[in-house]
Design an enzyme around this catalytic site. Structure first.
Site, PDB file in Angstrom:
ATOM      1  N   ASP A 244       0.817  -1.216   0.000  1.00  0.00           N
ATOM      2  CA  ASP A 244       0.000   0.000   0.000  1.00  0.00           C
ATOM      3  C   ASP A 244       0.851   1.266   0.000  1.00  0.00           C
ATOM      4  OD1 ASP A 244       0.980  -0.141   2.579  1.00  0.00           O
ATOM      5  OD2 ASP A 244      -0.975  -0.073   3.574  1.00  0.00           O
ATOM      6  N   ASP A 270      -4.431  -7.446   4.288  1.00  0.00           N
ATOM      7  CA  ASP A 270      -4.439  -7.289   5.752  1.00  0.00           C
ATOM      8  C   ASP A 270      -5.456  -6.210   6.130  1.00  0.00           C
ATOM      9  OD1 ASP A 270      -3.850  -7.736   8.412  1.00  0.00           O
ATOM     10  OD2 ASP A 270      -1.961  -6.626   8.402  1.00  0.00           O
ATOM     11  N   ALA A 304      -2.474  -0.426  12.008  1.00  0.00           N
ATOM     12  CA  ALA A 304      -3.458  -1.405  12.486  1.00  0.00           C
ATOM     13  C   ALA A 304      -4.178  -2.010  11.286  1.00  0.00           C
ATOM     14  CB  ALA A 304      -4.448  -0.741  13.437  1.00  0.00           C
TER      15      ALA A 304
END
Length: 378
Positions: A244, A270, A304
């Protein structure tokens, strides 16, 4: 009626056909060059000139999206969320759990099992934690982290309907030989992640997969190459990558690609529940998450999970590394199907499931076909 897409640029997983056709119903009946195509009476044709067709993407590490987390333990919501992933080109999915109480993990496993019974996209379960390292916990809640426990895993495998196919663990945190042997005997791939294991410890383990390479692990150092170095150096070890631009820099993505090669890399998202939603406050494992500038972070600044879509991971990999589209296809579907023995997935060849993605010249998802059922987008 049998459908035929003609005049398309097709990537089969192992090769490409620049001007080809693909004939399918619920499975692929035929694929080849247009010069070899002969229309059959039952064929319903569509001209896909200027479009690419690739195998459906396979995401083996994702916690959720579109307002849902697998830990919500709601089978209906998990199934609905999974179908929304068709917009990203995903056709096979491993719902991923995270470090939580046994009660919460068990509820999630039972819900995923139920969701899988009504959703063909769910091809396995990825258990990430709680058998990990506190030092490299990342966004995993520390209070639930513990050493690997074989009896617990056996119970979880039973509750999941024998669907656990991948487990993230830290092999250095305790005696894991029996745990690893059980996984090998039950077709559960062992993935080193959230781990501070040394290269020597990993060589002595049975880990053949690395969870989100470079993130939440002992990284590269010139005297100890750690988890990241083990993944890059060892043949037969597959590495996941969150491409990303935030979890791994563009330069490090390129270094990993040059070192490992397309055959050893698997793209993942993820993703967490905020994917597909506006930026702002969200939640992961009972922890407050702020999503800003396409990044999901805890209040302490730790990443996260992500809000990455799979099609963006696919495009980013080509942009960051200069890899070919065929190589991007390998990293998005072919490699996953091969490692997890998804026998009818990951390729566009006769007798394989008609799971595929139609992309326009800008690599925008126009259609995702799941088992021959066409889903139109944009």
């Amino acid at each position: 009626m049998t459908k035929v897409y003609t005049n398309a640029h097709i990537f089969t997983g192992e090769g490409e056909i620049e001007n080809g056709y693909i004939r399918f119903s619920d499975e692929i009946i035929g694929v080849g060059k247009m010069e070899h195509y002969t229309k059959q009476v039952e064929d319903e044709e569509a001209d896909l000139r200027g479009h690419f067709i690739v195998p459906g993407f396979i995401d083996v590490h994702s916690h959720g999206g579109y307002g849902v987390d697998n830990m919500d333990a709601d089978a209906g919501k998990i199934s609905d969320m999974t179908y929304k992933m068709l917009e990203e080109g995903i056709t096979s999915y491993f719902p991923t759990t995270m470090t939580q109480s046994d009660e919460n993990i068990e509820a999630a496993l039972k819900a995923i099992d139920k969701a899988a019974s009504m959703n063909p996209m769910i091809q396995g379960i990825h258990v990430e934690g709680p058998f990990i390292s506190k030092k490299f916990k990342g966004a995993q809640p520390e209070e639930y982290i513990r050493v690997a426990q074989l009896d617990t895993l056996k119970k979880w495998q039973e509750l999941s309907g024998e669907r656990i196919r991948l487990i993230t663990y830290a092999p250095e945190t305790g005696e894991v030989s029996e745990f690893e042997e059980y996984c090998q005997d039950n077709d559960i791939i062992l993935s080193a992640g959230h781990s501070g294991a040394t290269y020597k410890q990993l060589k002595e383990s049975k880990a053949t997969h690395i969870t989100h390479l470079f993130n939440g692990q002992l990284g590269l150092h010139h005297r100890e190459i750690g988890v990241s170095g083990y993944g890059l150096l060892e043949d037969g070890v597959s590495v996941e990558m969150i491409v990303d631009g935030f979890h791994i820099s563009e330069e490090m993505v390129k270094l990993a690609y040059k070192t490992k090669g397309a055959d050893g890399i698997q793209l993942i998202t993820d993703a967490m529940r905020a994917k597909g939603y506006p930026e702002g406050e969200s939640e992961l494992g009972g922890q407050k998450v702020i999503v800003k500038d396409k990044q999901a972070r805890l209040s302490n600044g730790s990443l996260a999970g992500s809000v990455l879509t799979f099609i963006d991971a696919f495009k980013n990999m080509m942009t960051f590394t200069g890899c070919s589209m065929l190589e991007a296809v390998k990293m998005s579907s072919f490699n996953q199907a091969k490692e997890f023995n998804l026998a009818s997935k990951g390729q566009l060849n006769p007798s394989f499931d008609a799971d595929m993605v139609v992309l326009d010249e800008d690599l925008t998802v126009k259609q995702t076909i799941l088992g021959g059922n066409i889903n139109e987008f944009n």
